[in-house]
Design an enzyme around this catalytic site. Structure first.
Site, short mmCIF file in Angstrom:
data_model
loop_
_atom_site.label_atom_id
_atom_site.label_comp_id
_atom_site.label_asym_id
_atom_site.label_seq_id
_atom_site.Cartn_x
_atom_site.Cartn_y
_atom_site.Cartn_z
NE ARG A 172 -3.47 0.34 3.60
CZ ARG A 172 -4.16 1.14 3.02
NH1 ARG A 172 -5.30 -0.26 2.31
NH2 ARG A 172 -4.65 1.82 3.17
NE ARG A 176 6.01 9.59 -4.65
CZ ARG A 176 4.71 9.42 -3.55
NH1 ARG A 176 5.51 10.95 -2.36
NH2 ARG A 176 3.40 9.75 -3.05
NE ARG A 249 -3.99 -5.94 15.35
CZ ARG A 249 -3.46 -6.41 16.85
NH1 ARG A 249 -3.87 -7.13 17.38
NH2 ARG A 249 -2.56 -5.46 17.51
NE ARG A 280 -3.55 6.00 11.61
CZ ARG A 280 -3.55 5.38 11.18
NH1 ARG A 280 -2.33 5.29 10.04
NH2 ARG A 280 -4.54 4.86 11.08
CD GLU A 300 -5.11 5.51 14.92
OE1 GLU A 300 -4.95 5.17 14.39
OE2 GLU A 300 -5.47 6.81 14.31
CE1 TYR A 348 -5.89 -1.18 6.15
CE2 TYR A 348 -3.88 -2.44 5.39
CZ TYR A 348 -4.76 -1.75 5.24
OH TYR A 348 -3.60 -0.32 5.97
CG ASP A 350 -7.30 2.65 0.82
OD1 ASP A 350 -7.30 2.95 2.22
OD2 ASP A 350 -6.68 2.74 -0.67
N1 UDP Z 1 3.64 1.02 7.54
C1 UDP Z 1 4.57 1.18 8.43
N2 UDP Z 1 5.12 2.06 9.39
C2 UDP Z 1 4.79 3.43 9.37
C3 UDP Z 1 3.11 3.45 8.28
C4 UDP Z 1 2.78 2.41 7.35
O1 UDP Z 1 4.78 -0.22 8.60
O2 UDP Z 1 4.72 4.31 10.08
C5 UDP Z 1 3.40 -0.42 7.35
C6 UDP Z 1 2.23 -0.72 8.40
O3 UDP Z 1 2.09 -2.44 8.34
C7 UDP Z 1 0.66 -0.78 8.02
C8 UDP Z 1 0.97 -0.60 6.70
O4 UDP Z 1 1.62 -0.22 5.96
O5 UDP Z 1 -0.30 -1.61 8.57
C9 UDP Z 1 -0.30 -0.04 5.96
O6 UDP Z 1 -0.17 1.44 6.32
P1 UDP Z 1 -0.97 2.40 6.57
O7 UDP Z 1 -0.92 4.57 6.98
O8 UDP Z 1 -2.11 2.61 4.75
O9 UDP Z 1 -2.35 2.27 7.50
P2 UDP Z 1 -4.32 2.68 7.98
O10 UDP Z 1 -4.13 4.16 7.43
O11 UDP Z 1 -5.02 1.97 7.31
O12 UDP Z 1 -4.16 2.26 8.90
#
Ligand code: UDP
Length: 366
Positions: A172, A176, A249, A280, A300, A348, A350
Site C-alpha cells: 500500500r 519514491r 484488529r 500514532r 491510537e 482492507y 480504502d
Molecule cells: N507502515 C509502517 N510504518 C509506518 C506506516 C505504515 O510499517 O510508519 C505499514 C504497516 O504495516 C501498516 C501498513 O504500512 O499496516 C499500511 O499503513 P497505512 O498507513 O496505509 O494504514 P492505515 O492508514 O490503513 O491504518
C-alpha cells in the site's frame, strides 16, 4: 407485500451510497444502524469546533475520476495532502519512503546513491522472492528502513510478527526516489469540508434512517419488512460465527483536548518503535487547516478484536482468508441478502474502493 424494497443494515459509506442510489432509482429503502449516529467509521464528532475523526483518521484519495466526481455531489473537498511524519526513538523521518527519508537515514542526496544503498542491503539480505511482509519490506527499502520505520509499527498495528503477515499490506505504501512527501500516489485527494458526517447526511437526505437499531433484534420482529437486505455488518456474526470467528484488529483511541493551538505541527505522526505503546497520534484540526485556540489529539492503540469491541481492520492472512471463503459460500446461498463494505466483505478497503463496490453492486441490482 413488502413495506420496503431494501433494508440496508449499516449507515456507513457502503450502505449510504447504496441507499442513495437505490432511492434515486425509485426503490423504497430503509436504513437501520446499530450505533446512535450515522456515517459508520468515517463519523466525525465536533469538539472545540474541530471535526474529530472518532473511529480513526480518514483521508479520501482516489485515482478514479468517476468516483471523485461522484463524491463532489455530497461535499466540497479541501486541498489536504497527507504527509505523515514517523518518529523512531529520537529520530524524525518523512513518510512515505522518499528521498527525504533516505537523506535523513543515510545522508544520501541523489536517487542514484539511495538506490545503491537499498540494493546493497537487499543483496546482503539474500531475499529473492519475498514471501511475507518482512521480506517484502526489505526488498523494497532495505534493512535499515525496515528496522526503524516498519518493523515496530507493523508489529504494534497487527499484533503479529512481520514474518507472519501477508506482503500486500506494505505494498500500500509508495516508495519514491523524489523529494515528495505525499503519502498517496492518487490523482485526487482531500477532506470533505464540513466533515464526513455531513457528507453522509447529504447522501441519506431523502431516506428513512433509524439509528440505535440492532439488526439481529430488528429481524426477529420484522422478518418480512423488505424484499432484499443489504448487510454491511460482520459477515461471521451474520451467520452466528457458525464456522468460527474471523479475526479483526481493533483500535482504542485516547482522545484529549489540549489547551494549546498546535501540538505536533502535523495531522499524522507515527511512532514506529515498539517501546511506545501507541502507533500514532492524530491532531485532527490539521486535516482542515483549523485555527481554533485549542486542539484535539488522539493516540491510537491497536489491539486484537474481541466481542463487544469495534472491529476496524480485517486480518487478511491465509488462515482468515480460508475461513472467509467458507463464509462467502454461505453468503452466496442467502439469495435475498447482499453483503458489502469492509466488514461484509472482510476486506482492507480504502474509501474510494468502497464507493466503487457499492456503485457496481447497484448497477447489478437495477
Ligand atoms: N507502515 C509502517 N510504518 C509506518 C506506516 C505504515 O510499517 O510508519 C505499514 C504497516 O504495516 C501498516 C501498513 O504500512 O499496516 C499500511 O499503513 P497505512 O498507513 O496505509 O494504514 P492505515 O492508514 O490503513 O491504518
Amino acid at each position: 407485500m413488502y413495506e420496503y424494497d431494501y433494508l440496508i443494515v449499516g449507515a456507513g459509506l457502503y450502505g449510504s451510497v447504496m441507499a442513495h442510489e437505490l432511492n434515486k432509482a425509485g426503490k423504497r429503502c430503509i436504513v437501520i444502524e446499530k450505533r446512535d449516529h450515522i456515517a459508520g467509521n468515517i463519523y466525525c464528532e465536533e469538539m472545540e469546533g474541530i471535526h474529530v475523526h472518532k473511529y480513526g483518521a480518514h483521508i479520501f484519495h482516489t485515482s478514479n475520476q468517476k468516483i471523485w466526481d461522484y463524491m463532489q455531489q455530497f461535499a466540497e473537498f479541501n486541498q489536504y495532502i497527507n504527509s505523515p511524519i514517523a518518529i523512531y526513538k529520537e529520530e524524525l523521518y518523512n513518510l512515505p519512503f522518499n528521498m527525504n527519508t533516505f537523506h535523513k537515514m543515510w545522508g544520501v542526496r541523489t536517487p542514484h546513491e539511495a538506490k545503491k544503498m537499498i540494493q546493497t542491503q537487499i543483496a546482503e539480505s539474500g531475499i529473492k522472492d519475498p514471501q511475507n511482509l518482512e521480506e517484502q519490506a526489505i526488498s523494497l527499502v532495505g534493512k535499515d528502513i525496515y528496522e526503524k520505520l516498519i518493523k515496530g509499527y507493523t508489529q504494534k498495528q497487527w499484533g503479529r510478527e512481520c514474518t507472519e503477515l501477508p506482503a500486500f499490506i506494505i505494498k500500500r505504501l509508495p516508495v519514491r526516489f523524489t523529494y515528495d512527501n505525499n503519502y498517496f500516489n492518487d490523482r485526487y485527494q482531500g477532506i470533505p469540508m464540513g466533515g464526513y458526517t455531513t457528507l453522509i447526511q447529504n447522501m441519506l437526505d431523502q431516506i428513512e434512517v433509524r439509528t440505535g437499531v440492532d439488526f439481529f433484534e430488528f429481524k426477529k420482529t420484522n422478518p418480512t419488512i423488505a424484499r432484499q437486505t443489504i448487510f454491511t455488518g460482520m459477515l461471521d456474526q451474520y451467520f452466528d460465527y457458525r464456522l468460527g470467528a474471523l479475526e479483526y484488529r481493533s483500535v482504542r483511541f485516547e482522545t484529549e483536548v489540549l489547551d494549546c493551538e498546535n501540538y505536533q505541527g502535523n495531522a499524522v505522526v507515527n511512532y514506529t518503535d515498539i517501546e511506545v505503546p501507541y502507533t500514532r497520534i492524530i491532531e485532527h484540526k490539521h486535516f482542515e487547516y483549523g485555527t481554533q485556540e485549542k486542539t484535539v489529539i488522539s493516540r491510537e492503540y491497536s489491539s486484537e478484536w474481541k466481542k463487544g469491541m469495534e472491529p476496524y481492520y480485517p486480518v487478511n492472512d491465509e488462515k482468515n482468508m480460508q475461513l472467509y471463503e467458507k463464509y462467502k459460500k454461505l453468503a452466496e446461498q442467502e439469495k435475498d441478502v447482499i453483503f458489502g463494505g469492509r466488514l461484509g466483505s472482510y476486506k482492507y478497503y480504502d474509501m474510494d474502493k468502497v464507493v466503487e463496490a457499492a456503485l457496481d453492486q447497484v448497477g447489478k441490482l437495477l
